[in-house]
Write a protein that holds these residues in place. Structure first.
Motif, mmCIF file in Angstrom:
data_model
loop_
_atom_site.group_PDB
_atom_site.id
_atom_site.type_symbol
_atom_site.label_atom_id
_atom_site.label_comp_id
_atom_site.label_asym_id
_atom_site.label_seq_id
_atom_site.Cartn_x
_atom_site.Cartn_y
_atom_site.Cartn_z
ATOM 1 N N MET A 45 -25.442 29.436 7.393
ATOM 2 C CA MET A 45 -25.478 29.373 6.140
ATOM 3 C C MET A 45 -25.328 30.882 5.370
ATOM 4 O O MET A 45 -26.009 31.602 5.594
ATOM 5 N N ASN A 46 -24.581 30.439 4.604
ATOM 6 C CA ASN A 46 -23.677 32.291 3.618
ATOM 7 C C ASN A 46 -24.226 31.531 2.290
ATOM 8 O O ASN A 46 -23.750 31.103 1.395
ATOM 9 N N PHE A 47 -25.116 33.158 1.987
ATOM 10 C CA PHE A 47 -25.446 33.348 0.773
ATOM 11 C C PHE A 47 -26.116 34.277 0.310
ATOM 12 O O PHE A 47 -26.145 35.338 1.327
ATOM 13 N N ILE A 48 -26.177 34.711 -1.299
ATOM 14 C CA ILE A 48 -26.045 36.384 -1.372
ATOM 15 C C ILE A 48 -27.471 36.448 -2.128
ATOM 16 O O ILE A 48 -27.888 34.602 -2.750
ATOM 17 N N VAL A 49 -27.839 37.221 -2.298
ATOM 18 C CA VAL A 49 -29.199 37.300 -2.990
ATOM 19 C C VAL A 49 -28.968 38.644 -3.944
ATOM 20 O O VAL A 49 -28.845 39.412 -4.009
ATOM 21 N N LYS A 50 -29.517 38.133 -5.163
ATOM 22 C CA LYS A 50 -29.671 39.189 -5.956
ATOM 23 C C LYS A 50 -31.340 38.874 -7.215
ATOM 24 O O LYS A 50 -31.452 38.349 -6.362
ATOM 25 N N ASP A 60 -21.023 30.318 -6.964
ATOM 26 C CA ASP A 60 -21.801 30.226 -8.630
ATOM 27 C C ASP A 60 -22.824 29.218 -8.481
ATOM 28 O O ASP A 60 -23.899 29.525 -10.034
ATOM 29 N N LYS A 61 -23.658 29.121 -7.774
ATOM 30 C CA LYS A 61 -24.539 27.896 -7.120
ATOM 31 C C LYS A 61 -25.310 28.443 -7.299
ATOM 32 O O LYS A 61 -26.149 29.005 -6.122
ATOM 33 N N LEU A 62 -26.738 28.607 -7.520
ATOM 34 C CA LEU A 62 -28.415 28.688 -7.398
ATOM 35 C C LEU A 62 -28.848 27.769 -6.551
ATOM 36 O O LEU A 62 -28.941 27.103 -6.546
ATOM 37 N N ILE A 63 -29.209 28.593 -5.153
ATOM 38 C CA ILE A 63 -29.876 27.822 -4.584
ATOM 39 C C ILE A 63 -31.383 28.031 -3.974
ATOM 40 O O ILE A 63 -31.726 27.191 -3.145
ATOM 41 N N GLY A 64 -31.398 29.474 -4.974
ATOM 42 C CA GLY A 64 -33.360 29.384 -4.210
ATOM 43 C C GLY A 64 -33.825 30.469 -4.891
ATOM 44 O O GLY A 64 -32.834 30.925 -5.404
ATOM 45 N N LEU A 65 -35.342 30.524 -5.550
ATOM 46 C CA LEU A 65 -35.310 31.345 -6.157
ATOM 47 C C LEU A 65 -37.431 31.613 -5.926
ATOM 48 O O LEU A 65 -37.490 30.530 -5.087
ATOM 49 N N VAL A 66 -37.424 33.209 -6.174
ATOM 50 C CA VAL A 66 -38.971 33.594 -6.351
ATOM 51 C C VAL A 66 -39.475 34.163 -7.035
ATOM 52 O O VAL A 66 -38.435 35.110 -6.739
ATOM 53 N N GLU A 87 -32.904 26.137 5.936
ATOM 54 C CA GLU A 87 -31.867 27.102 6.495
ATOM 55 C C GLU A 87 -32.516 28.037 6.178
ATOM 56 O O GLU A 87 -32.116 29.389 6.675
ATOM 57 N N GLY A 88 -33.812 28.702 6.035
ATOM 58 C CA GLY A 88 -34.066 30.003 6.273
ATOM 59 C C GLY A 88 -34.429 30.795 4.629
ATOM 60 O O GLY A 88 -34.306 31.564 4.566
ATOM 61 N N ILE A 89 -33.876 30.144 3.699
ATOM 62 C CA ILE A 89 -33.458 30.650 2.220
ATOM 63 C C ILE A 89 -34.558 31.397 1.974
ATOM 64 O O ILE A 89 -35.355 32.125 1.344
ATOM 65 N N HIS A 96 -47.577 25.286 6.989
ATOM 66 C CA HIS A 96 -47.454 26.131 7.422
ATOM 67 C C HIS A 96 -46.432 27.422 7.916
ATOM 68 O O HIS A 96 -46.247 28.097 8.087
ATOM 69 N N PHE A 97 -45.435 27.078 6.135
ATOM 70 C CA PHE A 97 -45.003 27.679 5.694
ATOM 71 C C PHE A 97 -45.758 29.540 5.221
ATOM 72 O O PHE A 97 -44.720 30.477 5.935
#
Length: 137
Positions: A1-6, A52-58, A82-84, A114-115
């Motif tokens: 899984m390829n993603f970038i974090v901002k 350019d798609k937001l797939i996760g957030l904290v 997927e570990g995001i 569990h998480f």
């Protein structure tokens, strides 16, 4: 899984709506202006992007010195497991490692428990702490 974090609190409202709607968090999507304002006023937001798609957030709130609340942690249903979320949570905990209290409140479910336990959190029903919450409808 390829993603970038901002690390950026200014997330386009359409991206927020798509993510929060996807996971069924309709209490947030009924007032999108309020959601976007809450994000901007957060202590920090770490977000995962695929192109350019937001797939996760904290989303983190608190003073960043003595207490830190993990307010929101969510990942598109198509990208869960997927570990995001773990990656975003670990970035948050590393950045605020100096803060004594890391707190979150979430609904009970075996996978949720569990998480958080695998990420070093202890449920208040198992430790020395007690937790209370008052929710307005």
């Amino acid at each position: 899984m390829n993603f970038i974090v901002k690390e950026d609190k200014n997330i386009p409202v359409n991206q927020l709506e798509a993510l929060y709607s996807d996971v069924g968090w309709t209490a947030y999507t009924c007032d999108l202006d309020l959601l976007q304002q809450a994000c901007r006023q957060s202590l920090a937001i770490f977000s995962a992007w695929q192109e350019d798609k937001l797939i996760g957030l904290v989303r983190v709130i608190g003073d960043g010195l003595t207490i830190l609340y993990i307010q929101d942690i969510l990942v598109l249903t198509s990208h869960q497991n997927e570990g995001i979320a773990t990656h975003l949570l670990q970035l948050t905990l590393e950045k605020y490692n100096h803060v004594r209290q890391h707190v979150l409140l979430t609904e009970e479910a075996p996978d949720v428990r569990h998480f958080y336990e695998k990420n070093g959190f202890t449920s208040c029903d198992k430790g020395e702490l007690v937790a209370f919450a008052k929710m307005n409808a």
